[in-house]
Write an enzyme that holds these catalytic residues in place. Structure first.
Site, short mmCIF file in Angstrom:
data_model
loop_
_atom_site.label_atom_id
_atom_site.label_comp_id
_atom_site.label_asym_id
_atom_site.label_seq_id
_atom_site.Cartn_x
_atom_site.Cartn_y
_atom_site.Cartn_z
N ARG A 202 4.65 0.67 -6.32
CA ARG A 202 4.72 -0.20 -5.16
C ARG A 202 3.79 -1.39 -5.27
O ARG A 202 3.93 -2.36 -4.53
CB ARG A 202 4.37 0.60 -3.90
CG ARG A 202 5.38 1.68 -3.57
CD ARG A 202 4.84 2.61 -2.52
NE ARG A 202 4.66 1.95 -1.25
CZ ARG A 202 5.53 2.00 -0.24
NH1 ARG A 202 6.62 2.68 -0.38
NH2 ARG A 202 5.28 1.39 0.88
N TRP B 163 -3.17 -2.55 -1.37
CA TRP B 163 -2.81 -3.90 -1.79
C TRP B 163 -3.50 -4.81 -0.78
O TRP B 163 -3.13 -4.84 0.39
CB TRP B 163 -1.29 -4.07 -1.73
CG TRP B 163 -0.74 -5.29 -2.39
CD1 TRP B 163 -0.46 -5.46 -3.71
CD2 TRP B 163 -0.34 -6.51 -1.74
NE1 TRP B 163 0.07 -6.71 -3.93
CE2 TRP B 163 0.16 -7.38 -2.74
CE3 TRP B 163 -0.37 -6.96 -0.42
CZ2 TRP B 163 0.63 -8.66 -2.46
CZ3 TRP B 163 0.10 -8.23 -0.14
CH2 TRP B 163 0.59 -9.07 -1.16
N GLU C 215 8.58 -13.29 -12.61
CA GLU C 215 7.79 -12.23 -11.97
C GLU C 215 7.24 -11.19 -12.95
O GLU C 215 6.21 -10.59 -12.66
CB GLU C 215 8.55 -11.56 -10.83
CG GLU C 215 9.74 -10.74 -11.21
CD GLU C 215 10.42 -10.12 -9.99
OE1 GLU C 215 9.76 -9.85 -8.99
OE2 GLU C 215 11.64 -9.89 -10.07
N LYS D 36 6.27 -3.72 -4.66
CA LYS D 36 7.69 -3.41 -4.64
C LYS D 36 8.32 -3.74 -3.30
O LYS D 36 9.42 -4.25 -3.22
CB LYS D 36 7.89 -1.92 -4.99
CG LYS D 36 9.34 -1.46 -4.97
CD LYS D 36 10.15 -2.14 -6.06
CE LYS D 36 11.62 -1.79 -6.01
NZ LYS D 36 12.43 -2.78 -6.74
N HIS E 185 19.06 -35.03 -11.22
CA HIS E 185 18.40 -35.64 -10.06
C HIS E 185 16.89 -35.44 -10.11
O HIS E 185 16.22 -35.53 -9.09
CB HIS E 185 18.99 -35.07 -8.77
CG HIS E 185 20.45 -35.34 -8.66
ND1 HIS E 185 20.97 -36.57 -8.33
CD2 HIS E 185 21.52 -34.56 -8.90
CE1 HIS E 185 22.29 -36.52 -8.34
NE2 HIS E 185 22.65 -35.30 -8.70
N GLU F 3 18.33 -15.99 -9.82
CA GLU F 3 17.90 -14.62 -10.08
C GLU F 3 17.33 -14.48 -11.50
O GLU F 3 16.33 -13.80 -11.71
CB GLU F 3 19.08 -13.65 -9.86
CG GLU F 3 18.81 -12.19 -10.13
CD GLU F 3 17.71 -11.57 -9.27
OE1 GLU F 3 17.23 -12.22 -8.33
OE2 GLU F 3 17.31 -10.44 -9.59
N CYS G 202 0.82 -1.21 0.00
CA CYS G 202 0.00 0.00 0.00
C CYS G 202 0.86 1.27 0.00
O CYS G 202 2.01 1.23 0.43
CB CYS G 202 -0.87 0.02 1.24
SG CYS G 202 -1.81 -1.48 1.50
N LYS H 199 13.55 -13.25 -12.25
CA LYS H 199 13.24 -12.09 -13.10
C LYS H 199 12.21 -12.50 -14.15
O LYS H 199 11.24 -11.80 -14.38
CB LYS H 199 14.50 -11.58 -13.83
CG LYS H 199 15.50 -10.79 -13.02
CD LYS H 199 15.06 -9.42 -12.59
CE LYS H 199 14.30 -9.41 -11.32
NZ LYS H 199 14.92 -9.53 -10.05
N ASN I 166 -1.34 1.72 6.14
CA ASN I 166 -0.49 0.63 5.63
C ASN I 166 -0.18 -0.27 6.80
O ASN I 166 0.13 0.22 7.89
CB ASN I 166 0.85 1.16 5.10
CG ASN I 166 0.69 1.91 3.79
OD1 ASN I 166 -0.41 2.00 3.25
ND2 ASN I 166 1.80 2.45 3.30
N GLY I 167 -0.19 -1.58 6.57
CA GLY I 167 0.13 -2.51 7.66
C GLY I 167 -1.07 -3.36 8.01
O GLY I 167 -2.08 -3.37 7.29
O1 M6R Z 1 13.20 -4.57 -0.62
P1 M6R Z 1 13.81 -5.92 -0.54
O2 M6R Z 1 15.10 -6.04 -1.24
O3 M6R Z 1 13.93 -6.42 0.88
O4 M6R Z 1 12.78 -6.88 -1.26
C1 M6R Z 1 12.94 -8.27 -1.26
C2 M6R Z 1 12.06 -8.92 -2.30
O5 M6R Z 1 10.71 -8.68 -2.02
C3 M6R Z 1 12.38 -8.41 -3.72
O6 M6R Z 1 13.71 -8.64 -4.05
C4 M6R Z 1 11.49 -9.12 -4.75
O7 M6R Z 1 11.80 -10.47 -4.82
C5 M6R Z 1 11.62 -8.45 -6.12
N1 M6R Z 1 10.34 -8.39 -6.76
C6 M6R Z 1 12.54 -9.18 -7.02
O8 M6R Z 1 12.65 -8.60 -8.26
#
Ligand code: M6R
Length: 612
Positions: free
Chosen positions: A27, A73, A490, A607, A506, A483, A2, A487, A99-100
């Site tokens: 976000r 959110w 997501e 985000k 395996h 990674e 949020c 990428k 938020n929260g």
């Molecule tokens: O703000 P942070 O680096 O702690 O966030 C961690 C993850 O939520 C963040 O890296 C997430 O996996 C991204 N969407 C990856 O691209």
């Protein structure tokens, strides 16, 4: 997650709040809303994008110079207009954005229902609006006191902004566990969960600490604890500028941030690398250098991309600093009853510095006696403020939900941290200086990789329709395989798995079918020959090989079609992730765009994940 933006001052609030909401869009959210106090309290909410709310407000504007706005959110209750923020009470015209999550909202709701309050949403936030209203006493401190009293009853996390029709010149904000920043302008204040909603108006800010409440009028502010003890916040200069949060010549923030990496990494290194002396200068760690050097264990933690960077950090700490190192997801670490021995250093890796699990794991380790260190991008964030020591990434605001420049910033900081520690243990000046020389050349090497953008786009176009991909690497490039897969999935919604290349036999090798894309990180490193074996195992079963390889490697094109190879300059293996990840970032970005997705606002994602 949020987003909060609130305004009090002499300007028309609606356009200002709308601009703030647009800056917070990155976000991640599913609905949005705004409330403004003029002659009375007016409110509009909408499901979907901020542009839907904007259309509604264009037709029926809200007038007044104090207001609150929110992107939600969903956590409690479905994505509906009734559940969108702001929420109102049913008596005196309180409106709140939050938020929260309020953990004890159910018992509070029962109490309030017994006192006759009628609820119209399923949210925990509406409970807070009703509670503030219930405790409101005009003759006894008004809104500020009601907010303090209500928050003393609440368990959970919150960043809130509250207005009340009965006090049309007051805005009250408070925080516990969720970030909240107050921008100080000329006879105006902007409160936001994120500096990006403030920077266009002022660069003077202060952060609220946990359990603090701030009462704002057009020309004054007062910060206090929940027990009404005044506190004086530290006003500081924001270190970001508008250009950094605007698209410029790019179509998407993700692409902009991938291309920013040469410069962002130059900033990460600036003033920190003294190659001639073979030493690294890390101001935020210096005081704790002895703890680090004498550490018996380094425990690294994070989530998502930050976890993948922490995994590289684990290898670097063992390899260069020769300290036993371990990496663990923060969400597991926090609940696992971990053994934190004397001499444990906990390194929390996070772009936002607000990830709930990472923050909780850090606090848990600290309670158990670990020395704590943050590798964080956002200055003044909760993690940065909760650690004993830390190194900022300095890569600038990362707006794209898919983390790119923060990842390479994290890798760079990890490398510097390992050299900082290693040099004080077993690494010679010469070995340090050699690796530093390579680090200094990384930005220029990335520039060379970025020149392949068009050919990487062609590879993405060739395979973008495939629904299942594998990403495979060994040693330092196993985390990069993870990674690369993260990428791709997501932002393009393609199913992708990243794993150690040797692991396929395996089980996962059963997945290989005709033409399945298998991306191998096959740079010239100590495990190169082994990677070639794994490539053959996949290729002979019909997999289509896409490879990241070192310039000048003539062997690789015997295994992969030359047009499916991305080239990186020669670099030593421990630093290779800084380069090998870049083509994978571009590949994912292009694949998602070719599939027609908005790479900056991927579905269901936020985000910064500030809830469990
Ligand atoms: O703000 P942070 O680096 O702690 O966030 C961690 C993850 O939520 C963040 O890296 C997430 O996996 C991204 N969407 C990856 O691209």
């Amino acid at each position: 997650m949020c987003g909060i933006v609130a305004y009090i001052g002499h300007k028309n609030a609606q356009p200002l709040l709308m601009e703030g909401l647009k800056r917070l869009e990155y976000r991640g959210y599913d609905s949005a809303g705004m409330a403004v106090i003029g002659d009375d309290l007016q409110m509009t909410r909408a499901v979907g994008r901020v542009s839907v709310l904007e259309d509604l407000l264009e037709r029926e504007p809200l007038t007044g110079s104090i207001g609150i706005a929110h992107t939600r959110w969903a956590t409690h209750g479905e994505v509906t207009e009734a559940n969108a923020h702001p929420h109102r009470d049913d008596r005196i015209g309180v409106a709140i954005i939050h938020n929260g999550t309020i953990e004890n909202y159910a018992s509070l709701k029962t109490y309030l229902q017994e006192r006759g309050h009628e609820f119209v949403s399923e949210t925990d936030t509406e409970v807070l609006a009703m509670l503030i209203s219930e405790l409101y006493d005009e003759a006894n401190g008004g809104l500020e006191t009601a907010v303090q009293s209500a928050l003393r009853e609440v368990r959970g996390a919150y960043a809130i902004a509250v207005v009340c029709e009965k006090e049309p010149g007051t805005l009250v904000a408070a925080r516990k566990g969720s970030p909240l920043i107050v921008g100080v302008g000329d006879k105006e204040f902007i409160v936001a969960s994120d500096a990006s909603a403030i920077v266009a108006h002022t660069t003077q800010v202060f952060e609220l600490d946990d359990y603090q409440v701030c009462k704002l009028t057009e020309d004054s502010f007062r910060t206090s604890t929940l027990e009404n003890i005044s506190v004086t916040p530290q006003i500081r200069q924001l270190e970001i500028d508008l250009e950094q949060i605007e698209l410029g010549d790019f179509d998407t923030f993700m692409m902009k941030e991938i291309f920013e990496q040469p410069d962002s990494l130059r900033r990460t290194m600036l003033g920190r690398i003294k190659r001639d002396e073979g030493s690294v200068v890390l101001g935020g760690v210096l005081k704790f250098a002895r703890d680090l050097v004498r550490a018996r264990q380094v425990l690294l933690t994070g989530q998502g991309t930050a976890y993948n960077a922490a995994m590289v950090g684990q290898y670097l700490m063992e390899d260069l600093a020769k300290i036993p190192a371990k990496v663990e997801y923060a969400s597991e670490l926090r609940y696992r009853n971990p053994i934190i021995q004397d001499g444990t250093v906990l390194v929390a890796v996070s772009q936002s510095g607000e990830t709930a699990d990472t923050l909780a794991a850090l606090r848990e380790a600290r309670e158990r006696g670990a020395m704590t260190m943050g590798v964080v991008n956002v200055v003044g964030s909760s993690i940065a403020r909760s650690t004993d020591a830390g190194v900022y990434l300095r890569v600038g605001p990362e707006i794209g939900v898919a983390s790119t420049k923060a990842f390479t910033g994290q890798l760079m900081v990890m490398a510097m941290l390992a050299l900082f520690t290693g040099r004080r243990r077993f690494l010679s000046v010469e070995s340090c200086a050699e690796l530093m020389g390579e680090l200094e050349r990384v930005p220029e090497m990335i520039e060379r990789i970025l020149e392949q953008n068009d050919s990487i786009r062609e590879v993405a176009a060739r395979y973008a329709e495939r629904e299942n991909w594998l990403f495979l690497g060994r040693g330092y490039n196993y985390p990069v395989a993870m990674e690369g897969a993260l990428k791709l999935k997501e932002i393009s919604y393609i199913h992708a798995e990243g794993m150690p290349a040797a692991e396929i036999k395996h089980g996962p090798i059963a997945l290989i079918n005709d033409g399945m894309p298998a991306v191998f990180i096959a740079n010239k490193g100590p495990q190169y020959d082994k990677v070639m074996l794994n490539i053959e195992q996949v290729k002979s079963r019909g997999g289509r090989i896409i490879a990241v390889a070192t310039e000048g490697d003539t062997e690789i094109t015997k295994h992969a079609a030359p047009e499916d190879v991305f080239w990186i300059p020669q670099i030593s293996d421990p630093l290779s992730p800084l380069l090998t990840v870049v083509p994978l970032q571009l590949l994912a970005c292009h694949a998602a765009m070719i599939r027609g997705h908005d790479v900056d606002k991927p579905r269901n994602l936020a985000k910064s994940v500030t809830v469990e």
